[in-house]
Design a protein around this motif. Structure first.
Motif, PDB file in Angstrom:
ATOM      1  N   SER A  44       0.981  -1.221  -0.080  1.00  0.00           N
ATOM      2  CA  SER A  44      -0.012  -0.023  -0.129  1.00  0.00           C
ATOM      3  C   SER A  44       0.863   1.206  -0.016  1.00  0.00           C
ATOM      4  CB  SER A  44      -0.947  -0.077   1.222  1.00  0.00           C
ATOM      5  OG  SER A  44      -0.150   0.683   2.298  1.00  0.00           O
ATOM      6  N   PRO A  45       0.285   2.244  -0.430  1.00  0.00           N
ATOM      7  CA  PRO A  45       0.959   3.774  -0.090  1.00  0.00           C
ATOM      8  C   PRO A  45       1.759   3.847   1.312  1.00  0.00           C
ATOM      9  CG  PRO A  45      -0.951   4.129  -1.274  1.00  0.00           C
ATOM     10  CD  PRO A  45      -1.080   2.794  -0.769  1.00  0.00           C
ATOM     11  N   PHE A  46       1.253   3.009   2.283  1.00  0.00           N
ATOM     12  CA  PHE A  46       1.684   3.248   3.603  1.00  0.00           C
ATOM     13  C   PHE A  46       2.508   2.056   4.012  1.00  0.00           C
ATOM     14  CE2 PHE A  46      -2.628   5.091   3.155  1.00  0.00           C
ATOM     15  CZ  PHE A  46      -2.493   6.725   3.454  1.00  0.00           C
ATOM     16  N   GLY A  47       2.673   1.298   3.091  1.00  0.00           N
ATOM     17  CA  GLY A  47       3.563   0.113   3.425  1.00  0.00           C
ATOM     18  C   GLY A  47       2.739  -1.032   4.055  1.00  0.00           C
ATOM     19  N   ALA A  48       3.005  -2.201   4.398  1.00  0.00           N
ATOM     20  CA  ALA A  48       2.190  -3.275   4.959  1.00  0.00           C
ATOM     21  C   ALA A  48       1.664  -2.741   6.223  1.00  0.00           C
ATOM     22  CB  ALA A  48       3.175  -4.509   5.054  1.00  0.00           C
ATOM     23  N   PHE A  49       0.301  -2.899   6.305  1.00  0.00           N
ATOM     24  CA  PHE A  49      -0.545  -2.591   7.538  1.00  0.00           C
ATOM     25  C   PHE A  49      -1.596  -3.453   7.641  1.00  0.00           C
ATOM     26  CE2 PHE A  49      -2.519   0.210   4.775  1.00  0.00           C
ATOM     27  CZ  PHE A  49      -3.880   0.450   5.419  1.00  0.00           C
ATOM     28  N   LEU A  63     -13.334   2.020  14.197  1.00  0.00           N
ATOM     29  CA  LEU A  63     -12.086   1.540  13.261  1.00  0.00           C
ATOM     30  C   LEU A  63     -10.905   1.471  14.273  1.00  0.00           C
ATOM     31  CD1 LEU A  63     -10.336   1.562  10.746  1.00  0.00           C
ATOM     32  CD2 LEU A  63      -9.938   3.939  11.004  1.00  0.00           C
ATOM     33  N   LEU A  64     -10.254   0.320  14.211  1.00  0.00           N
ATOM     34  CA  LEU A  64      -8.883   0.189  14.981  1.00  0.00           C
ATOM     35  C   LEU A  64      -7.868   0.046  13.854  1.00  0.00           C
ATOM     36  CD1 LEU A  64     -10.204  -2.843  17.107  1.00  0.00           C
ATOM     37  CD2 LEU A  64     -10.085  -0.481  17.561  1.00  0.00           C
ATOM     38  N   ALA A  65      -6.867   1.333  13.766  1.00  0.00           N
ATOM     39  CA  ALA A  65      -5.854   1.228  13.062  1.00  0.00           C
ATOM     40  C   ALA A  65      -4.547   1.355  13.615  1.00  0.00           C
ATOM     41  CB  ALA A  65      -6.256   2.472  12.065  1.00  0.00           C
ATOM     42  N   PRO A  66      -3.351   1.096  12.721  1.00  0.00           N
ATOM     43  CA  PRO A  66      -2.099   0.769  13.490  1.00  0.00           C
ATOM     44  C   PRO A  66      -1.509   2.230  13.617  1.00  0.00           C
ATOM     45  CG  PRO A  66      -1.693   0.205  11.244  1.00  0.00           C
ATOM     46  CD  PRO A  66      -3.389   0.412  11.711  1.00  0.00           C
ATOM     47  N   THR A  67      -1.786   3.228  13.010  1.00  0.00           N
ATOM     48  CA  THR A  67      -0.925   4.431  13.033  1.00  0.00           C
ATOM     49  C   THR A  67      -1.967   5.762  12.701  1.00  0.00           C
ATOM     50  OG1 THR A  67      -0.390   4.775  10.672  1.00  0.00           O
ATOM     51  CG2 THR A  67       1.088   3.365  12.121  1.00  0.00           C
ATOM     52  N   ARG A  68      -1.630   6.913  13.143  1.00  0.00           N
ATOM     53  CA  ARG A  68      -2.416   7.901  12.954  1.00  0.00           C
ATOM     54  C   ARG A  68      -2.557   8.364  11.394  1.00  0.00           C
ATOM     55  NH1 ARG A  68       0.416   9.703  17.747  1.00  0.00           N
ATOM     56  NH2 ARG A  68      -1.153  10.375  19.443  1.00  0.00           N
ATOM     57  N   ARG A  69      -1.474   8.130  10.686  1.00  0.00           N
ATOM     58  CA  ARG A  69      -1.707   8.299   9.233  1.00  0.00           C
ATOM     59  C   ARG A  69      -2.682   7.247   8.434  1.00  0.00           C
ATOM     60  NH1 ARG A  69       3.245   6.839   6.384  1.00  0.00           N
ATOM     61  NH2 ARG A  69       2.516   8.133   4.812  1.00  0.00           N
ATOM     62  N   THR A  70      -2.450   6.040   8.871  1.00  0.00           N
ATOM     63  CA  THR A  70      -3.632   5.037   8.407  1.00  0.00           C
ATOM     64  C   THR A  70      -4.896   5.330   8.873  1.00  0.00           C
ATOM     65  OG1 THR A  70      -2.899   3.358  10.006  1.00  0.00           O
ATOM     66  CG2 THR A  70      -1.764   3.379   7.726  1.00  0.00           C
ATOM     67  N   ALA A  71      -4.947   5.899  10.258  1.00  0.00           N
ATOM     68  CA  ALA A  71      -6.222   5.971  10.706  1.00  0.00           C
ATOM     69  C   ALA A  71      -6.952   7.425  10.026  1.00  0.00           C
ATOM     70  CB  ALA A  71      -6.300   6.372  12.149  1.00  0.00           C
ATOM     71  N   ARG A  72      -6.171   8.214   9.799  1.00  0.00           N
ATOM     72  CA  ARG A  72      -6.584   9.587   9.144  1.00  0.00           C
ATOM     73  C   ARG A  72      -7.057   9.115   7.607  1.00  0.00           C
ATOM     74  NH1 ARG A  72      -2.660  12.317  10.482  1.00  0.00           N
ATOM     75  NH2 ARG A  72      -1.315  12.264   8.638  1.00  0.00           N
ATOM     76  N   VAL A  83     -12.574   6.074  16.494  1.00  0.00           N
ATOM     77  CA  VAL A  83     -11.460   5.729  15.763  1.00  0.00           C
ATOM     78  C   VAL A  83     -10.481   5.612  16.878  1.00  0.00           C
ATOM     79  CG1 VAL A  83      -9.582   6.317  14.323  1.00  0.00           C
ATOM     80  CG2 VAL A  83     -12.062   6.981  13.558  1.00  0.00           C
ATOM     81  N   ARG A  84      -9.880   4.405  17.101  1.00  0.00           N
ATOM     82  CA  ARG A  84      -8.514   4.014  17.986  1.00  0.00           C
ATOM     83  C   ARG A  84      -7.500   3.756  17.245  1.00  0.00           C
ATOM     84  NH1 ARG A  84     -11.033   1.351  23.497  1.00  0.00           N
ATOM     85  NH2 ARG A  84     -13.098   2.571  23.371  1.00  0.00           N
ATOM     86  N   VAL A  85      -6.224   4.281  17.608  1.00  0.00           N
ATOM     87  CA  VAL A  85      -5.034   3.881  17.253  1.00  0.00           C
ATOM     88  C   VAL A  85      -4.391   3.135  17.979  1.00  0.00           C
ATOM     89  CG1 VAL A  85      -2.634   4.855  16.303  1.00  0.00           C
ATOM     90  CG2 VAL A  85      -4.657   6.205  16.037  1.00  0.00           C
ATOM     91  N   VAL A  86      -4.138   1.699  17.767  1.00  0.00           N
ATOM     92  CA  VAL A  86      -3.669   0.717  18.555  1.00  0.00           C
ATOM     93  C   VAL A  86      -2.960  -0.270  17.726  1.00  0.00           C
ATOM     94  CG1 VAL A  86      -5.480   0.657  20.102  1.00  0.00           C
ATOM     95  CG2 VAL A  86      -5.840  -0.731  18.034  1.00  0.00           C
ATOM     96  N   PRO A  87      -1.735  -0.994  18.285  1.00  0.00           N
ATOM     97  CA  PRO A  87      -1.375  -2.029  17.214  1.00  0.00           C
ATOM     98  C   PRO A  87      -2.141  -3.200  16.920  1.00  0.00           C
ATOM     99  CG  PRO A  87      -0.127  -1.775  19.576  1.00  0.00           C
ATOM    100  CD  PRO A  87      -1.360  -1.162  19.514  1.00  0.00           C
ATOM    101  N   VAL A  88      -2.158  -3.431  15.702  1.00  0.00           N
ATOM    102  CA  VAL A  88      -3.011  -4.259  14.993  1.00  0.00           C
ATOM    103  C   VAL A  88      -2.032  -5.304  14.124  1.00  0.00           C
ATOM    104  CG1 VAL A  88      -4.948  -4.916  12.998  1.00  0.00           C
ATOM    105  CG2 VAL A  88      -4.843  -2.594  14.643  1.00  0.00           C
ATOM    106  N   ARG A  89      -1.902  -6.506  14.568  1.00  0.00           N
ATOM    107  CA  ARG A  89      -1.100  -7.623  14.077  1.00  0.00           C
ATOM    108  C   ARG A  89      -2.069  -9.158  13.553  1.00  0.00           C
ATOM    109  NH1 ARG A  89       3.017  -5.308  15.627  1.00  0.00           N
ATOM    110  NH2 ARG A  89       3.393  -4.126  17.725  1.00  0.00           N
ATOM    111  N   VAL A  90      -1.572  -9.511  12.454  1.00  0.00           N
ATOM    112  CA  VAL A  90      -2.165 -10.388  11.916  1.00  0.00           C
ATOM    113  C   VAL A  90      -1.076 -11.678  11.621  1.00  0.00           C
ATOM    114  CG1 VAL A  90      -3.224 -11.401   9.630  1.00  0.00           C
ATOM    115  CG2 VAL A  90      -3.917  -9.289  10.346  1.00  0.00           C
ATOM    116  N   ARG A  91      -1.391 -12.811  11.956  1.00  0.00           N
ATOM    117  CA  ARG A  91      -0.643 -13.931  11.947  1.00  0.00           C
ATOM    118  C   ARG A  91      -1.356 -15.190  11.357  1.00  0.00           C
ATOM    119  NH1 ARG A  91      -0.717 -12.870  17.215  1.00  0.00           N
ATOM    120  NH2 ARG A  91      -1.529 -14.668  17.830  1.00  0.00           N
TER     121      ARG A  91
END
Length: 220
Positions: A44-49, A63-72, A83-91
């Motif tokens: 993505s334009p923001f890298g992998a997230f 919305l749960l997003a990992p950074t302010r940039r992606t959340a915005r 909207v909450r900015v929290v670490p989001v991880r997928v395995r």
């Protein structure tokens, strides 16, 4: 042929005001009535997230997003009440099991089954064509009739959006705990989620997708 012309267009460089996101979207319903939509973006334009959109039974959209940039950016494209900015991880495990965590708020786990006829058909379309906004001229009507979803439309902030599906697999089992509460067994994504112009298919599933967002003058 129309498909050949579209394929030639698909190989052209995308306009500078169109942003591409390549990855997977998972739509999960639960017995409690809460519906969850996971975005797992490898390019993505923001890298992998990763991000998660949640709609509760009362209609509250989170919305749960990992950074302010992606959340915005996401909040400027879709509609949310919170909207909450929290670490989001997928395995992803070799056995097709997915584990998603979003800070202390969410623990989502689901299992993906074997693809059916729709998935096989989507995989047969050349990737460059399937990911092209022009291809949605062909796919939008069948997607509405067969899956109840749209592949093109107007998003928030005057943006336009195109979904190029490239694979589809069913989600066969899921568990989800949100803010310490078990959301119950896997269920259909009903009623449809209301983040943007379209929802995910009502049957829980994992879609490989190229999403293109048209944003005039935007730079991530």
């Amino acid at each position: 042929m129309v498909s050949c012309r579209l394929l030639r267009h698909a190989h052209r460089t995308a306009p500078r005001d169109r942003l591409r996101f390549d990855g997977w979207i998972a739509g999960v319903g639960t017995a409690s009535g809460t519906r969850l939509v996971l975005g797992h973006w490898v390019r993505s334009p923001f890298g992998a997230f990763d991000d998660v959109m949640i709609e509760r039974p009362d209609g509250h959209r989170l919305l749960l997003a990992p950074t302010r940039r992606t959340a915005r950016f996401i909040a400027g494209t879709y509609s949310f009440d919170e909207v909450r900015v929290v670490p989001v991880r997928v395995r992803v495990s070799p056995g097709d099991g997915w584990a998603v965590t979003a800070g202390p708020l969410l623990d989502l786990r689901f299992t993906v089954g074997r693809r059916g006829p729709a998935g096989l058909l989507l995989r047969a379309v050349p990737g460059a064509l399937a990911g092209s906004p022009l291809w949605t001229l062909v796919t939008d009507l069948p997607a509405r009739l067969l899956l109840g979803v749209r592949t093109r439309g107007t998003a928030g902030g005057g943006r336009r959006e195109w979904y190029g599906a490239r694979d589809l697999r069913p989600i066969t089992a899921a568990t989800a705990v949100l803010a310490g509460r078990d959301l119950g067994a896997l269920a259909a994504v009903r009623p449809p989620v209301r983040f943007g112009f379209g929802s995910t298919p009502h049957r829980p599933g994992l879609v490989r997708v190229t999403t293109t967002v048209g944003v005039a003058g935007h730079r991530p």
